[in-house]
Design an enzyme around this catalytic site. Structure first.
Site, PDB file in Angstrom:
ATOM      1  N   PRO A  76      10.054  24.415   2.789  1.00  0.00           N
ATOM      2  CA  PRO A  76      11.482  24.080   2.851  1.00  0.00           C
ATOM      3  C   PRO A  76      11.673  22.628   3.286  1.00  0.00           C
ATOM      4  O   PRO A  76      10.738  21.997   3.783  1.00  0.00           O
ATOM      5  CB  PRO A  76      12.004  25.035   3.925  1.00  0.00           C
ATOM      6  CG  PRO A  76      10.829  25.334   4.792  1.00  0.00           C
ATOM      7  CD  PRO A  76       9.597  25.194   3.949  1.00  0.00           C
ATOM      8  N   ALA A  77      12.875  22.121   3.118  1.00  0.00           N
ATOM      9  CA  ALA A  77      13.182  20.769   3.585  1.00  0.00           C
ATOM     10  C   ALA A  77      13.064  20.727   5.112  1.00  0.00           C
ATOM     11  O   ALA A  77      13.437  21.698   5.788  1.00  0.00           O
ATOM     12  CB  ALA A  77      14.592  20.391   3.153  1.00  0.00           C
ATOM     13  N   GLU A  98      14.188  21.802 -10.880  1.00  0.00           N
ATOM     14  CA  GLU A  98      15.650  21.862 -10.752  1.00  0.00           C
ATOM     15  C   GLU A  98      16.053  20.592 -10.032  1.00  0.00           C
ATOM     16  O   GLU A  98      15.846  20.465  -8.823  1.00  0.00           O
ATOM     17  CB  GLU A  98      16.064  23.093  -9.932  1.00  0.00           C
ATOM     18  CG  GLU A  98      15.779  24.416 -10.607  1.00  0.00           C
ATOM     19  CD  GLU A  98      16.709  24.706 -11.776  1.00  0.00           C
ATOM     20  OE1 GLU A  98      17.744  24.026 -11.916  1.00  0.00           O
ATOM     21  OE2 GLU A  98      16.376  25.605 -12.562  1.00  0.00           O
ATOM     22  N   LEU A  99      16.605  19.630 -10.764  1.00  0.00           N
ATOM     23  CA  LEU A  99      16.780  18.292 -10.193  1.00  0.00           C
ATOM     24  C   LEU A  99      18.258  17.927 -10.015  1.00  0.00           C
ATOM     25  O   LEU A  99      19.114  18.790  -9.975  1.00  0.00           O
ATOM     26  CB  LEU A  99      16.032  17.290 -11.073  1.00  0.00           C
ATOM     27  CG  LEU A  99      14.554  17.659 -11.334  1.00  0.00           C
ATOM     28  CD1 LEU A  99      13.887  16.654 -12.255  1.00  0.00           C
ATOM     29  CD2 LEU A  99      13.763  17.798 -10.036  1.00  0.00           C
ATOM     30  N   CYS A 116      24.257  20.322  -6.227  1.00  0.00           N
ATOM     31  CA  CYS A 116      23.797  19.681  -7.465  1.00  0.00           C
ATOM     32  C   CYS A 116      24.793  19.899  -8.595  1.00  0.00           C
ATOM     33  O   CYS A 116      24.864  19.111  -9.523  1.00  0.00           O
ATOM     34  CB  CYS A 116      22.437  20.221  -7.853  1.00  0.00           C
ATOM     35  SG  CYS A 116      22.434  22.020  -7.924  1.00  0.00           S
ATOM     36  N   ARG A 162      32.710  22.791  -2.545  1.00  0.00           N
ATOM     37  CA  ARG A 162      31.759  23.775  -2.029  1.00  0.00           C
ATOM     38  C   ARG A 162      30.657  22.987  -1.335  1.00  0.00           C
ATOM     39  O   ARG A 162      30.145  22.000  -1.887  1.00  0.00           O
ATOM     40  CB  ARG A 162      31.174  24.593  -3.189  1.00  0.00           C
ATOM     41  CG  ARG A 162      30.374  25.790  -2.715  1.00  0.00           C
ATOM     42  CD  ARG A 162      30.158  26.769  -3.849  1.00  0.00           C
ATOM     43  NE  ARG A 162      29.329  26.203  -4.887  1.00  0.00           N
ATOM     44  CZ  ARG A 162      28.153  26.700  -5.255  1.00  0.00           C
ATOM     45  NH1 ARG A 162      27.668  27.770  -4.665  1.00  0.00           N
ATOM     46  NH2 ARG A 162      27.475  26.158  -6.235  1.00  0.00           N
ATOM     47  N   TRP A 176      17.517  20.882   1.305  1.00  0.00           N
ATOM     48  CA  TRP A 176      18.262  21.312   2.487  1.00  0.00           C
ATOM     49  C   TRP A 176      19.652  21.826   2.142  1.00  0.00           C
ATOM     50  O   TRP A 176      20.313  22.414   2.989  1.00  0.00           O
ATOM     51  CB  TRP A 176      18.386  20.142   3.483  1.00  0.00           C
ATOM     52  CG  TRP A 176      18.890  18.888   2.819  1.00  0.00           C
ATOM     53  CD1 TRP A 176      18.112  17.855   2.355  1.00  0.00           C
ATOM     54  CD2 TRP A 176      20.236  18.551   2.466  1.00  0.00           C
ATOM     55  NE1 TRP A 176      18.894  16.911   1.729  1.00  0.00           N
ATOM     56  CE2 TRP A 176      20.204  17.308   1.789  1.00  0.00           C
ATOM     57  CE3 TRP A 176      21.464  19.187   2.645  1.00  0.00           C
ATOM     58  CZ2 TRP A 176      21.350  16.682   1.299  1.00  0.00           C
ATOM     59  CZ3 TRP A 176      22.619  18.561   2.155  1.00  0.00           C
ATOM     60  CH2 TRP A 176      22.544  17.323   1.497  1.00  0.00           C
ATOM     61  N   ASN A 177      20.157  21.573   0.921  1.00  0.00           N
ATOM     62  CA  ASN A 177      21.589  21.836   0.714  1.00  0.00           C
ATOM     63  C   ASN A 177      21.931  23.314   0.540  1.00  0.00           C
ATOM     64  O   ASN A 177      23.055  23.715   0.823  1.00  0.00           O
ATOM     65  CB  ASN A 177      22.160  20.974  -0.424  1.00  0.00           C
ATOM     66  CG  ASN A 177      21.632  21.335  -1.777  1.00  0.00           C
ATOM     67  OD1 ASN A 177      20.526  21.844  -1.901  1.00  0.00           O
ATOM     68  ND2 ASN A 177      22.412  21.066  -2.805  1.00  0.00           N
TER      69      ASN A 177
HETATM   70  P1  NAD Z   1      14.652  15.640  -2.024  1.00  0.00           P
HETATM   71  O1  NAD Z   1      14.114  15.440  -3.395  1.00  0.00           O
HETATM   72  O2  NAD Z   1      14.658  14.478  -1.106  1.00  0.00           O
HETATM   73  O3  NAD Z   1      13.841  16.779  -1.259  1.00  0.00           O
HETATM   74  C1  NAD Z   1      13.654  18.063  -1.821  1.00  0.00           C
HETATM   75  C2  NAD Z   1      12.389  18.660  -1.244  1.00  0.00           C
HETATM   76  O4  NAD Z   1      11.293  17.863  -1.645  1.00  0.00           O
HETATM   77  C3  NAD Z   1      12.351  18.723   0.281  1.00  0.00           C
HETATM   78  O5  NAD Z   1      11.673  19.889   0.669  1.00  0.00           O
HETATM   79  C4  NAD Z   1      11.525  17.496   0.637  1.00  0.00           C
HETATM   80  O6  NAD Z   1      10.856  17.613   1.862  1.00  0.00           O
HETATM   81  C5  NAD Z   1      10.529  17.494  -0.510  1.00  0.00           C
HETATM   82  N1  NAD Z   1       9.914  16.191  -0.762  1.00  0.00           N
HETATM   83  C6  NAD Z   1      10.427  14.958  -0.536  1.00  0.00           C
HETATM   84  N2  NAD Z   1       9.528  14.020  -0.913  1.00  0.00           N
HETATM   85  C7  NAD Z   1       8.457  14.683  -1.402  1.00  0.00           C
HETATM   86  C8  NAD Z   1       7.208  14.279  -1.943  1.00  0.00           C
HETATM   87  N3  NAD Z   1       6.871  12.997  -2.078  1.00  0.00           N
HETATM   88  N4  NAD Z   1       6.338  15.222  -2.331  1.00  0.00           N
HETATM   89  C9  NAD Z   1       6.654  16.538  -2.224  1.00  0.00           C
HETATM   90  N5  NAD Z   1       7.815  16.987  -1.722  1.00  0.00           N
HETATM   91  C10 NAD Z   1       8.710  16.064  -1.317  1.00  0.00           C
HETATM   92  O7  NAD Z   1      16.094  16.269  -2.223  1.00  0.00           O
HETATM   93  P2  NAD Z   1      17.136  16.691  -1.098  1.00  0.00           P
HETATM   94  O8  NAD Z   1      17.797  15.465  -0.589  1.00  0.00           O
HETATM   95  O9  NAD Z   1      16.503  17.616  -0.124  1.00  0.00           O
HETATM   96  O10 NAD Z   1      18.153  17.570  -1.956  1.00  0.00           O
HETATM   97  C11 NAD Z   1      19.175  17.029  -2.677  1.00  0.00           C
HETATM   98  C12 NAD Z   1      18.802  16.917  -4.145  1.00  0.00           C
HETATM   99  O11 NAD Z   1      18.448  18.196  -4.658  1.00  0.00           O
HETATM  100  C13 NAD Z   1      19.960  16.449  -4.985  1.00  0.00           C
HETATM  101  O12 NAD Z   1      19.509  15.520  -5.923  1.00  0.00           O
HETATM  102  C14 NAD Z   1      20.423  17.735  -5.677  1.00  0.00           C
HETATM  103  O13 NAD Z   1      21.123  17.534  -6.876  1.00  0.00           O
HETATM  104  C15 NAD Z   1      19.146  18.438  -5.869  1.00  0.00           C
HETATM  105  N6  NAD Z   1      19.376  19.870  -6.057  1.00  0.00           N
HETATM  106  C16 NAD Z   1      19.199  20.393  -7.299  1.00  0.00           C
HETATM  107  C17 NAD Z   1      19.450  21.733  -7.519  1.00  0.00           C
HETATM  108  C18 NAD Z   1      19.270  22.345  -8.878  1.00  0.00           C
HETATM  109  O14 NAD Z   1      19.225  23.566  -8.957  1.00  0.00           O
HETATM  110  N7  NAD Z   1      19.155  21.570  -9.945  1.00  0.00           N
HETATM  111  C19 NAD Z   1      19.863  22.547  -6.459  1.00  0.00           C
HETATM  112  C20 NAD Z   1      20.027  21.983  -5.201  1.00  0.00           C
HETATM  113  C21 NAD Z   1      19.764  20.626  -5.021  1.00  0.00           C
END
Ligand code: NAD
Length: 487
Positions: free
Chosen positions: A185-186, A260-261, A294, A288, A160-161
């Site tokens: 998407p989220a 991408e975590l 991330c 930002r 979502w970010n």
């Molecule tokens: P999240 O892992 O909770 O969710 C990300 C996506 O995964 C969402 O679409 C969510 O619905 C889906 N999801 C959740 N549980 C799932 C499952 N069991 N199976 C399949 N899909 C599932 O992360 P978030 O809270 O939405 O985003 C924040 C995280 O993303 C932070 O850790 C951030 O660092 C990371 N992030 C990384 C990058 C990068 O490029 N490395 C960029 C942006 C955000």
């Protein structure tokens, strides 16, 4: 569907969510409430896809796959270029939509739309430049030909970010390579994804090439899609915890994964840094998206000689930020995405303060409606506080003092993550030396912002596998095929 906003007149109704987007058709439904995080009010209700819906999306992606793969690279390029153009023309509406559902300040949302659209322009260009290989075997007896084929149907899961940019960073290279995709998407920010799919339709993306699903059951939906042998790629951006689960799931059918975590970026300031430049960079690297990035600086390591001036300067700048709803043009720091996010930040700050840290500004959630946490600076933070090892994902800057270069490098690497890092020093030799010893996929030297569609974005250690953007990004969506030919 109409989106209820307190700022009617902002969003273009033609971009409003129309439902699941499968095989070029919009399917209405409900089940996912989209909330304005600045007020907690409901914005819209979007469909909640089932496993059956997801498998229909795989059918649609499969039906479109051979046609899309066979299109000329130039044709794929022109469609992506039109999509870039349409995003640019609708930048204001898209930015407002992002601010509404994500909460980020409008200025950040405008920056995101421009960044997101650039991935389509960049991959419109890369679509026509996929290289092949021709070489001789070392013995000279034969020739080796290598082609790059589209990897196949790709499941793209985004957070979502950055609701626009994380999607275009995947869709751009996937489509350029000749793959058809399913975007999930989220569920916090589906409206931006639907609006972009609508523009993709207008740009000429054929039915089934891009499908969009929102669901409250990401686990079962993803498992079912990955179990389908027609699906050959998972590109995920999100938390390390979910990434680990998905890697295990993808292992069952040996699906190629790009991950991408999460991050835990160190921001190192040496005594010889330009203080004003370091403070400017710190504000960008920290604030930002109100810290919900991330790449956000998560740990500020500041050398003893410049420490007190840096704390004072950062405190002054953070305290001066205007907090408010993202879509208020005056806002510099919007709300967090959910009450749970505020609770997490509060827990980390509370723990640090209990261990001896001091908040020089901020330090507690704001009362009232909306999910607000104020810009906060913490000094005297113990290096082993939870805030040093967990992703804060909010507007909090913990500052740690260090004495020597070796100590700074050791502290910077004391994490399971390895996405971004920042070094401020006017001695370029030192900055490069330190940078080369920090375990990260990306390093900002005297810069607080590193994201660029033309550069490879990604991390090492538990921050991910693979790279997005740049010339590398398209490689994640192709397979090399070697032709051994007797002639
Ligand atoms: P999240 O892992 O909770 O969710 C990300 C996506 O995964 C969402 O679409 C969510 O619905 C889906 N999801 C959740 N549980 C799932 C499952 N069991 N199976 C399949 N899909 C599932 O992360 P978030 O809270 O939405 O985003 C924040 C995280 O993303 C932070 O850790 C951030 O660092 C990371 N992030 C990384 C990058 C990068 O490029 N490395 C960029 C942006 C955000």
């Amino acid at each position: 569907m109409t989106i209820k906003t307190r700022t009617s007149g902002y969003a273009d109704p033609s971009l409003h969510a129309q439902g699941l987007y499968i095989g070029g058709k919009w399917e209405k439904g409900s089940g996912i409430a989209v909330v304005d995080p600045s007020s907690g009010d409901s914005l819209a209700d979007v469909p909640d896809a089932s496993v059956e819906d997801a498998l229909r999306a795989v059918d649609a992606a499969e039906a479109a796959a051979s046609g899309w793969r066979a299109t000329a690279p130039r044709q794929r390029s022109e469609i992506l270029r039109r999509w870039f153009q349409l995003m640019s023309e609708h930048a204001e509406e898209l930015a407002t939509l992002i601010s509404l559902e994500n909460g980020k300040a409008l200025s950040d949302a405008c920056g995101e739309v421009a960044y997101a659209a650039e991935f389509f322009r960049w991959y419109a260009e890369e679509a026509t430049r996929l290289p092949g290989e021709y070489r001789h075997t070392p013995s000279g007896s034969h020739q080796i030909l290598v082609d790059h084929e589209p990897i196949g149907i790709s499941l793209l899961i985004t957070p979502w970010n950055f609701p626009a940019a994380m999607a275009t960073r995947k869709i751009g290279p996937a489509l350029a390579a000749g793959c058809t995709v399913i975007l999930k998407p989220a569920s916090e920010t589906p409206l931006t994804a639907y609006a972009m799919a609508r523009l993709g339709e207008e740009a000429g993306v054929p039915p089934g090439v891009v499908n969009v699903l929102t669901t409250t059951s990401p686990g079962p939906v993803t498992s079912a899609v990955l179990a389908d042998p027609r699906v050959r790629k998972l590109s995920f951006t999100g938390s390390t915890g979910v990434g680990r689960l998905l890697l295990a799931e993808a292992a069952k059918t040996v699906v190629s994964c790009s991950m991408e975590l999460g991050g835990n970026a160190p921001f190192l300031v040496f005594d010889d840094a330009d203080l004003e430049a370091a403070l400017d960079g710190a504000m960008v690297a920290k604030m930002r998206n109100a810290g919900e990035a991330c790449t956000a600086a998560n740990r500020f390591y500041v050398q003893a000689g410049i420490h007190d001036a840096f704390v004072a300067g950062l405190t002054e700048r953070m305290a001066a930020l205007k907090i408010g709803a993202g879509y208020d043009p005056e806002t510099q720091c919007g709300p967090m995405i959910t009450p749970k996010a505020v609770e997490k930040i509060n827990r980390l700050v509370g723990d640090a303060i209990a261990l001896g840290a001091r908040a020089t500004t901020g330090g507690a959630p704001l009362p009232g409606s909306g999910y607000f946490y104020p810009p906060t600076v913490l000094e005297n933070v113990p290096v082993d506080a939870a805030i040093a090892s967990e992703e804060i994902f909010g507007p909090v800057a913990p500052i740690y003092r260090f004495e020597t270069e070796g100590e700074a490098i050791r502290l910077a690497n004391n994490t399971d993550y390895g996405l971004a890092a920042y070094v401020y020093s006017q001695d370029l030799g030192r900055a490069m030396r330190v940078g080369s010893r920090i375990d990260s996929g990306m390093l900002g030297i005297n810069r607080g912002l590193m994201s660029d569609p033309a550069a490879p974005f990604g991390g090492v250690k538990q921050s991910g596998i693979g790279r997005e953007g740049g010339v590398t990004g398209i490689q994640e969506f192709v397979e090399a095929k070697y032709y051994a030919v007797e002639f």
